[in-house]
Motif scaffolding. Structure first.
Motif, PDB file in Angstrom:
ATOM      1  N   VAL A  56       0.859  -1.251  -0.032  1.00 24.29           N
ATOM      2  CA  VAL A  56      -0.080   0.117   0.135  1.00 24.29           C
ATOM      3  C   VAL A  56       0.894   1.410  -0.136  1.00 24.29           C
ATOM      4  CG1 VAL A  56      -1.630   1.290   1.448  1.00 24.29           C
ATOM      5  CG2 VAL A  56      -2.087  -1.121   1.027  1.00 24.29           C
ATOM      6  N   ASP A  59       2.168   1.936  -3.464  1.00 28.26           N
ATOM      7  CA  ASP A  59       1.300   2.384  -4.358  1.00 28.26           C
ATOM      8  C   ASP A  59       0.767   3.644  -3.789  1.00 28.26           C
ATOM      9  OD1 ASP A  59      -0.893   1.117  -5.910  1.00 28.26           O
ATOM     10  OD2 ASP A  59      -2.321   2.024  -4.733  1.00 28.26           O
ATOM     11  N   SER A  60       0.750   4.073  -2.486  1.00 23.05           N
ATOM     12  CA  SER A  60       0.371   5.550  -2.252  1.00 23.05           C
ATOM     13  C   SER A  60       1.531   6.362  -3.016  1.00 23.05           C
ATOM     14  CB  SER A  60       0.663   5.687  -0.838  1.00 23.05           C
ATOM     15  OG  SER A  60      -0.453   4.767  -0.240  1.00 23.05           O
ATOM     16  N   TYR A  63       0.940   7.025  -6.553  1.00 16.72           N
ATOM     17  CA  TYR A  63       0.040   7.800  -6.920  1.00 16.72           C
ATOM     18  C   TYR A  63       0.076   9.319  -6.505  1.00 16.72           C
ATOM     19  CZ  TYR A  63      -3.484   4.337  -8.810  1.00 16.72           C
ATOM     20  OH  TYR A  63      -3.842   3.614  -9.593  1.00 16.72           O
ATOM     21  N   PRO A 191      -1.619   0.210 -12.825  1.00 18.05           N
ATOM     22  CA  PRO A 191      -2.523   0.425 -14.031  1.00 18.05           C
ATOM     23  C   PRO A 191      -1.993   1.240 -15.103  1.00 18.05           C
ATOM     24  CG  PRO A 191      -3.619   0.820 -12.221  1.00 18.05           C
ATOM     25  CD  PRO A 191      -2.223   0.659 -11.728  1.00 18.05           C
ATOM     26  N   TYR A 214      -3.005  -7.140  -9.859  1.00 17.65           N
ATOM     27  CA  TYR A 214      -2.590  -5.842  -8.989  1.00 17.65           C
ATOM     28  C   TYR A 214      -3.820  -5.770  -8.183  1.00 17.65           C
ATOM     29  CZ  TYR A 214      -2.604  -0.824  -7.764  1.00 17.65           C
ATOM     30  OH  TYR A 214      -2.582   0.337  -7.329  1.00 17.65           O
ATOM     31  N   ARG A 215      -4.962  -5.660  -8.725  1.00 19.20           N
ATOM     32  CA  ARG A 215      -6.131  -5.246  -8.000  1.00 19.20           C
ATOM     33  C   ARG A 215      -6.239  -6.367  -6.882  1.00 19.20           C
ATOM     34  NH1 ARG A 215      -8.871  -3.053  -4.585  1.00 19.20           N
ATOM     35  NH2 ARG A 215     -11.095  -3.529  -4.507  1.00 19.20           N
ATOM     36  N   TYR A 216      -6.358  -7.651  -7.090  1.00 17.43           N
ATOM     37  CA  TYR A 216      -6.805  -8.758  -6.300  1.00 17.43           C
ATOM     38  C   TYR A 216      -5.429  -9.213  -5.101  1.00 17.43           C
ATOM     39  CZ  TYR A 216     -11.182  -9.221  -8.200  1.00 17.43           C
ATOM     40  OH  TYR A 216     -12.604  -9.030  -8.551  1.00 17.43           O
ATOM     41  N   PHE A 218      -3.911  -7.151  -3.298  1.00 17.23           N
ATOM     42  CA  PHE A 218      -4.369  -6.411  -2.198  1.00 17.23           C
ATOM     43  C   PHE A 218      -5.533  -7.036  -1.480  1.00 17.23           C
ATOM     44  CE2 PHE A 218      -2.551  -2.916  -4.659  1.00 17.23           C
ATOM     45  CZ  PHE A 218      -1.667  -2.379  -3.832  1.00 17.23           C
ATOM     46  N   LEU A 219      -6.335  -7.650  -2.171  1.00 17.56           N
ATOM     47  CA  LEU A 219      -7.381  -8.194  -1.389  1.00 17.56           C
ATOM     48  C   LEU A 219      -7.145  -9.508  -0.676  1.00 17.56           C
ATOM     49  CD1 LEU A 219     -10.510  -7.718  -3.988  1.00 17.56           C
ATOM     50  CD2 LEU A 219      -9.753  -6.230  -2.027  1.00 17.56           C
ATOM     51  N   GLU A 222      -4.988  -9.067   2.316  1.00 19.81           N
ATOM     52  CA  GLU A 222      -5.764  -8.590   3.363  1.00 19.81           C
ATOM     53  C   GLU A 222      -6.471  -9.980   4.069  1.00 19.81           C
ATOM     54  OE1 GLU A 222      -7.594  -4.377   2.146  1.00 19.81           O
ATOM     55  OE2 GLU A 222      -8.958  -6.012   2.762  1.00 19.81           O
ATOM     56  N   ALA A 265     -15.940 -12.595  -8.803  1.00 18.74           N
ATOM     57  CA  ALA A 265     -15.382 -11.238  -9.559  1.00 18.74           C
ATOM     58  C   ALA A 265     -15.979 -11.726 -11.113  1.00 18.74           C
ATOM     59  CB  ALA A 265     -14.022 -11.497  -9.603  1.00 18.74           C
ATOM     60  N   PHE A 278     -10.368  -4.202 -19.979  1.00 22.93           N
ATOM     61  CA  PHE A 278     -10.391  -2.826 -18.935  1.00 22.93           C
ATOM     62  C   PHE A 278     -10.122  -1.768 -19.526  1.00 22.93           C
ATOM     63  CE2 PHE A 278     -10.100  -6.285 -15.767  1.00 22.93           C
ATOM     64  CZ  PHE A 278     -10.848  -5.928 -14.807  1.00 22.93           C
TER      65      PHE A 278
END
Lengths: 323, 382
Positions: A56, A59-60, A63, A191, A214-216, A218-219, A222, A265, A278
């Motif tokens: 994270v 990622d922060s 961005y 992305p 990338y998206r998953y 993180f999930l 978690e 998904a 996408f």
């Protein structure tokens, strides 16, 4: 000079073995301790427990970077051009210059505040390279005069002026590569990278997978963190064997979670009219002529610089007075 | 007219011999607030996935707006543009890396022009109170914020039907209330809203009509009280009567007040149970367009008894009230609380979105219909 060979052979061997082991384990432990302390100071969970926060954080950073709007493909091309320039010249000044450039880019990207996560990554890379380059330095050509010559265990140490300089060159090349790639990674969200891959006419299956991973990731991380905490709360990590069993259980759980997540998904993607690609609303800047010319010119300049400065720095002279 | 109708619908999952839906014949009325009720595993999600064509029936037919569904690529794309789904877990619905990208996802898939998408992103983010999060990465949001983003993504396409799976699960009470207000606003705007839930209190207070599922079978369709009167059916469905229904039943029995009406909200219950000739205050309603006139507010407050309670109702009003830093007593559930204030003998002022005027008047009339007449005056129009 070090007269290591004056020591009895058994002492030499034990000493060198101990140094190698201590250096390797020490580097890793030191990096871990620094990381854990940094996390504790910030109230974050320990780095060895999943590592979600690091992801994270990166990622922060990406961005929030001042370079986020730059062309991702251009940034990647620039980083690669400089790495290649550092690799094809034999002057240590070129990788030092590219490393400095990488650090400068990172400083600009993070608004002159290089975060500890990047400093730690560079530090870890340096520690690892010290071991690798140490090995290069002691494996010189036996035909050349030695700075340090010894025989330890089954291993013959023969450090020459050339191997010592070569070790430093490799070290700077590696660290320059790390800083340049970190400057790219810390200013380019995934992305945007996927968009760069699209611009490179990569098959869309690959770019879609990059975005989904990338998206998953993180999930899934978690979820793994939740499983880990839950297992820890029920004494799942009491003892070595139990820890192994619990870790295996978490791995199986993650696998089934991933399958379940994939099914859900797919249904959700269908619900939102997914057409197999996408779409991107805010597309990053494409690569233009400037982004092609600038890295090439910079790389050519670096190569020429390397050509004229080759041999200018002799680490043997700096450290051993040219013995 | 029904927005959805199924005829002899059967469904079973791949590689499973168990039928997840058995002979479902359901009619979801157009223009009604509908709730699909059932315990976990009853088949609610499976059924709503049939409504947007993600699942194809094993046998039977699904009708949308009176026409049988077609499962061709183009027909499904058109159907899913009309029928939007908001899933219970926002993480299953959010695919993009940033808030803006995720809200744009469905619209980009529909081939909408970018200027229109840009405007709609602003509109829906404002509705869910997330304007300042537009450029944020989605994984950096809290669960509640992610749920708002999922909601924004679902409504951005301006669907004809919005299906919400457990819309308030995992939300704090204020956000839950705000979500229902948005659902009301969409309903008033002509969107048919269907909620799938096992929260009987939510469904009882919100829905005009409920459909109850049990082990893949439809066991009840109609108004809520018809179902809850049958305690055996309620127990078999794995549910409990809503608190409001149970309290009303008990009080009706104890006090002997039996006007045959079933209050669904606190205000309705109090109106039913209030002693006749109770002195009430007055409810002043102020419809709001896109700004607040302080002079009008002062005038209304001066007219109202000193210390009149002030509440708000509606997304636009909330936004303006926050911006103007209005004195507010009831920020959430404002309408209900203002009605109760009036029943307690105090005056109350309710600011509401003009688009919700019919709903506000309807609520006042409905509460009055339970026994205690609520004096209501609409003041000007801001």
């Amino acid at each position: 000079m070090i007269d290591f060979s004056a020591l009895p052979i058994i002492q030499q061997r034990v000493l060198l073995l101990a140094v190698i082991i201590i250096a390797a384990v020490g580097s890793i432990l030191l990096a871990r301790i620094i990381n854990d302390r940094r996390r504790k100071a910030k109230g974050l969970p320990s780095g060895k427990r999943g590592g979600t926060s690091e992801q994270v954080q990166m990622d922060s950073l990406a961005y929030g970077s001042r370079m986020v709007s730059w062309s991702p493909l251009g940034k990647m091309f620039l980083a690669l051009a400089l790495i290649v320039a550092g690799l094809i010249t034999k002057s240590a000044l070129v990788p030092i210059a590219t490393m400095t450039l990488g650090l400068a880019l990172m400083a600009y990207s993070t608004n002159m505040r290089i975060p500890s996560i990047l400093a730690l990554a560079i530090g870890e890379a340096m520690l690892i390279m010290i071991i690798g380059c140490g090995m290069i330095s002691i494996m010189g050509n036996p035909a050349e005069p030695a700075i340090w010559n010894a025989e330890i265990l089954w291993f013959r140490i023969h450090m020459t002026a050339a191997s010592f300089n070569q070790a430093w060159l490799v070290f700077f090349r590696a660290v320059a590569g790390v800083t340049l790639m970190l400057a790219f990674a810390s200013s380019t969200p995934i992305p945007h990278l996927a968009q760069a891959l699209r611009q490179m006419r990569m098959p869309k299956e690959i770019t879609e997978i990059v975005v989904l991973i990338y998206r998953y990731s993180f999930l899934l991380l978690e979820r793994m963190q939740t499983m880990y905490s839950s297992a820890q709360g029920r004494l799942g990590f009491n003892g070595f064997v139990r820890s192994i069993r619990t870790t295996a259980g978490i791995a199986v759980g993650m696998f089934t979670s991933a399958l379940e997540m994939g099914d859900k998904a797919q249904a959700a993607l269908d619900s939102r009219n997914y057409t197999g690609e996408f779409p991107i609303f805010r597309t990053p800047k494409p690569m233009n002529a400037t982004w092609v010319a600038m890295p090439i010119l910079l790389a050519v300049w670096m190569v020429l610089f390397g050509f004229y400065t080759e041999g200018l720095i002799d680490f043997n002279v700096i450290f051993f007075g040219g013995a | 007219m029904d927005i959805f109708e199924t005829m002899d619908l059967f469904h079973s999952y791949k590689n499973s011999k168990v039928e997840s839906l058995k002979n479902i014949n359901i009619k979801v009325g157009k223009g009604k607030k509908t709730a699909l009720l059932g315990a976990n595993g009853a088949g609610k999600s499976t059924l709503f996935y049939h409504f947007n064509g993600v699942f194809k029936p094993k046998s039977g037919t699904v009708l949308f707006d009176g026409k049988p569904m077609e499962y061709t690529k183009d027909a499904l794309a058109e159907l899913r543009s009309d029928v939007s789904v908001m899933l219970q877990n926002p993480d299953e619905q959010i695919f993009s890396a940033t808030v803006e990208e995720d809200i744009a996802f469905g619209m980009l898939n529909q081939g909408m022009v970018r200027e229109e998408i840009d405007a709609r992103i602003d509109e829906v983010l404002s509705m869910v109170g997330m304007t300042e999060y537009r450029m944020r990465p989605t994984q950096q949001l809290s669960y509640g914020q992610r749920k708002r983003v999922a909601f924004a993504g679902a409504i951005a396409t301006h669907p004809k039907v919005l299906i919400m799976d457990e819309p308030t699960a995992g939300l704090d009470p204020q956000m839950a209330q705000e979500t229902l207000e948005i659902a009301d606003q969409l309903h008033i705007g002509g969107t048919d809203v269907i909620i799938s839930t096992h929260d009987v209190d939510l469904a009882y207070a919100w829905a005009d009509e409920i459909h109850v599922l049990r082990n893949g079978t439809l066991v009840y369709s109609g108004v809520s009280e018809g179902f809850y009167k049958d305690s055996v059916a309620v127990a078999l469905a794995g549910l409990m009567p809503p608190a409001m229904f149970a309290i009303d039943s008990n009080l009706t029995e104890i006090c002997g007040i039996g006007n045959g009406k079933y209050p669904h909200t606190r205000a309705e219950l109090l109106s039913k149970m209030a002693v006749k000739d109770t002195k009430t205050g007055t409810l002043y309603g102020i419809p709001v367009d896109d700004y607040i006139d302080q002079a009008m507010i002062d005038c209304v407050l001066a007219h109202a008894e000193e210390g009149a309670a002030v509440g708000i109702y509606g997304i636009q009003t909330r936004r303006i009230a926050y911006k103007e830093a209005l004195r507010l007593d009831y920020v959430f559930d404002g309408m209900e609380n203002c009605l109760i204030e009036v029943m307690n003998g105090n005056d109350a002022v309710i600011y509401y979105d003009r688009s919700l005027s019919d709903m506000v008047i309807g609520k006042v009339v409905k509460v009055s219909g339970f026994g205690l007449k609520i004096p209501f005056e609409v003041r000007g129009g801001l």
